[in-house]
Design a protein around this motif. Structure first.
Motif, PDB file in Angstrom:
ATOM      1  N   GLU A  49      71.710   0.053 -21.654  1.00 39.04           N
ATOM      2  CA  GLU A  49      71.611   1.477 -21.336  1.00 39.04           C
ATOM      3  C   GLU A  49      71.671   1.725 -19.832  1.00 39.04           C
ATOM      4  O   GLU A  49      71.072   1.002 -19.043  1.00 39.04           O
ATOM      5  CB  GLU A  49      70.322   2.067 -21.902  1.00 39.04           C
ATOM      6  CG  GLU A  49      70.329   2.077 -23.418  1.00 39.04           C
ATOM      7  CD  GLU A  49      69.151   2.804 -24.027  1.00 39.04           C
ATOM      8  OE1 GLU A  49      68.119   3.000 -23.352  1.00 39.04           O
ATOM      9  OE2 GLU A  49      69.272   3.173 -25.206  1.00 39.04           O
ATOM     10  N   HIS A  53      71.609   7.174 -20.177  1.00 37.78           N
ATOM     11  CA  HIS A  53      71.082   6.970 -21.531  1.00 37.78           C
ATOM     12  C   HIS A  53      69.579   7.259 -21.564  1.00 37.78           C
ATOM     13  O   HIS A  53      69.084   7.948 -22.452  1.00 37.78           O
ATOM     14  CB  HIS A  53      71.270   5.510 -21.990  1.00 37.78           C
ATOM     15  CG  HIS A  53      72.633   5.158 -22.428  1.00 37.78           C
ATOM     16  ND1 HIS A  53      73.524   4.540 -21.605  1.00 37.78           N
ATOM     17  CD2 HIS A  53      73.259   5.304 -23.620  1.00 37.78           C
ATOM     18  CE1 HIS A  53      74.651   4.316 -22.260  1.00 37.78           C
ATOM     19  NE2 HIS A  53      74.511   4.780 -23.490  1.00 37.78           N
ATOM     20  N   ARG A  57      67.804  10.230 -23.700  1.00 34.02           N
ATOM     21  CA  ARG A  57      66.853   9.884 -24.767  1.00 34.02           C
ATOM     22  C   ARG A  57      65.516  10.597 -24.547  1.00 34.02           C
ATOM     23  O   ARG A  57      64.892  11.088 -25.480  1.00 34.02           O
ATOM     24  CB  ARG A  57      66.617   8.379 -24.813  1.00 34.02           C
ATOM     25  CG  ARG A  57      65.600   7.952 -25.863  1.00 34.02           C
ATOM     26  CD  ARG A  57      65.167   6.502 -25.701  1.00 34.02           C
ATOM     27  NE  ARG A  57      66.240   5.548 -25.677  1.00 34.02           N
ATOM     28  CZ  ARG A  57      66.825   5.014 -26.748  1.00 34.02           C
ATOM     29  NH1 ARG A  57      66.438   5.376 -27.945  1.00 34.02           N
ATOM     30  NH2 ARG A  57      67.780   4.130 -26.616  1.00 34.02           N
ATOM     31  N   ASN A  91      75.412   1.963 -25.460  1.00 35.75           N
ATOM     32  CA  ASN A  91      74.385   0.930 -25.350  1.00 35.75           C
ATOM     33  C   ASN A  91      74.643  -0.166 -26.383  1.00 35.75           C
ATOM     34  O   ASN A  91      75.661  -0.144 -27.083  1.00 35.75           O
ATOM     35  CB  ASN A  91      72.983   1.541 -25.492  1.00 35.75           C
ATOM     36  CG  ASN A  91      72.756   2.195 -26.843  1.00 35.75           C
ATOM     37  OD1 ASN A  91      73.486   1.978 -27.815  1.00 35.75           O
ATOM     38  ND2 ASN A  91      71.724   3.020 -26.922  1.00 35.75           N
ATOM     39  N   ASN A  96      76.182   6.555 -27.225  1.00 36.59           N
ATOM     40  CA  ASN A  96      76.343   7.101 -25.880  1.00 36.59           C
ATOM     41  C   ASN A  96      75.188   8.071 -25.611  1.00 36.59           C
ATOM     42  O   ASN A  96      74.328   8.295 -26.471  1.00 36.59           O
ATOM     43  CB  ASN A  96      77.727   7.736 -25.687  1.00 36.59           C
ATOM     44  CG  ASN A  96      77.974   8.933 -26.580  1.00 36.59           C
ATOM     45  OD1 ASN A  96      77.084   9.712 -26.886  1.00 36.59           O
ATOM     46  ND2 ASN A  96      79.220   9.090 -27.020  1.00 36.59           N
ATOM     47  N   ALA A  97      75.161   8.644 -24.424  1.00 35.67           N
ATOM     48  CA  ALA A  97      74.061   9.542 -24.037  1.00 35.67           C
ATOM     49  C   ALA A  97      73.967  10.752 -24.960  1.00 35.67           C
ATOM     50  O   ALA A  97      72.871  11.208 -25.289  1.00 35.67           O
ATOM     51  CB  ALA A  97      74.234   9.981 -22.585  1.00 35.67           C
TER      52      ALA A  97
END
Length: 182
Positions: A49, A53, A57, A91, A96-97
């Motif tokens: 990550e 990321h 999250r 990741n 993805n983000a």
């Protein structure tokens, strides 16, 4: 709070809250760090990550904005397409983000990613682990605001796909039936 993986000082700083004057220390720390060490923007932790990321999250919309701004400000130092590579990085779980923000119901982060990084085409990408789209993950998070943010996205490439041939409406029907949607 669990300890960050070794060598991830930048990630830890994303968790800093407001300073004594009410301003966001994380924004200031992020700016200071990427201006001094721009390569940290694309650094990976042990879970694959990037700082983006981690911010997505956690739902830190201002951190997401600062990280994207940092990538944009350093374009002359980046190879062609590296901007989108950093923003679209997956990741170790293939997320993805945008997947992470949708999965955790962070509507403001979803909106920011889609607005500030439109060329990344994040909304059409599926997770590698279970072939789930950001829209499907948003439905599973039960966040109506996040689902609306994805559906309001201007480019019409938002996938609704989920695992096992399901789509976002399959998930919504099951969740609605259980009374999980609010």
């Amino acid at each position: 709070m669990r300890s960050p993986p070794k060598g991830t000082r930048f990630f830890t700083l994303l968790q800093v809250g407001p300073g004594p004057d009410g301003t966001s220390q994380q924004e200031d720390l992020i700016t200071v760090l990427y201006k001094a060490r721009w390569h940290l923007l694309s650094s990976l932790n042990s879970e694959g990550e990037t700082p983006l990321h981690r911010a997505a999250r956690a739902g830190h919309v201002h951190a997401v904005q600062r990280i994207i701004a940092g990538v944009t400000e350093n374009l002359e130092k980046l190879a062609e397409n590296q901007l989108m590579d950093i923003i679209a990085t997956r990741n170790c779980a293939g997320e993805n983000a945008l997947h992470l923000a949708a999965m955790h119901g962070h509507a403001q982060v979803v909106t920011t990613l889609l607005k500030d990084a439109p060329d990344a085409r994040l909304s059409s990408v599926l997770t590698e682990a279970n072939n789930a789209s950001a829209l499907y993950l948003a439905v599973m998070s039960t966040s109506v605001a996040t689902v609306k943010a994805l559906l309001a996205h201007e480019c019409n490439d938002t996938s609704a796909q989920g695992p096992k041939g399901q789509n976002a409406l399959h998930a919504a029907a099951v969740l609605q039936n259980r009374g999980s949607f609010y």
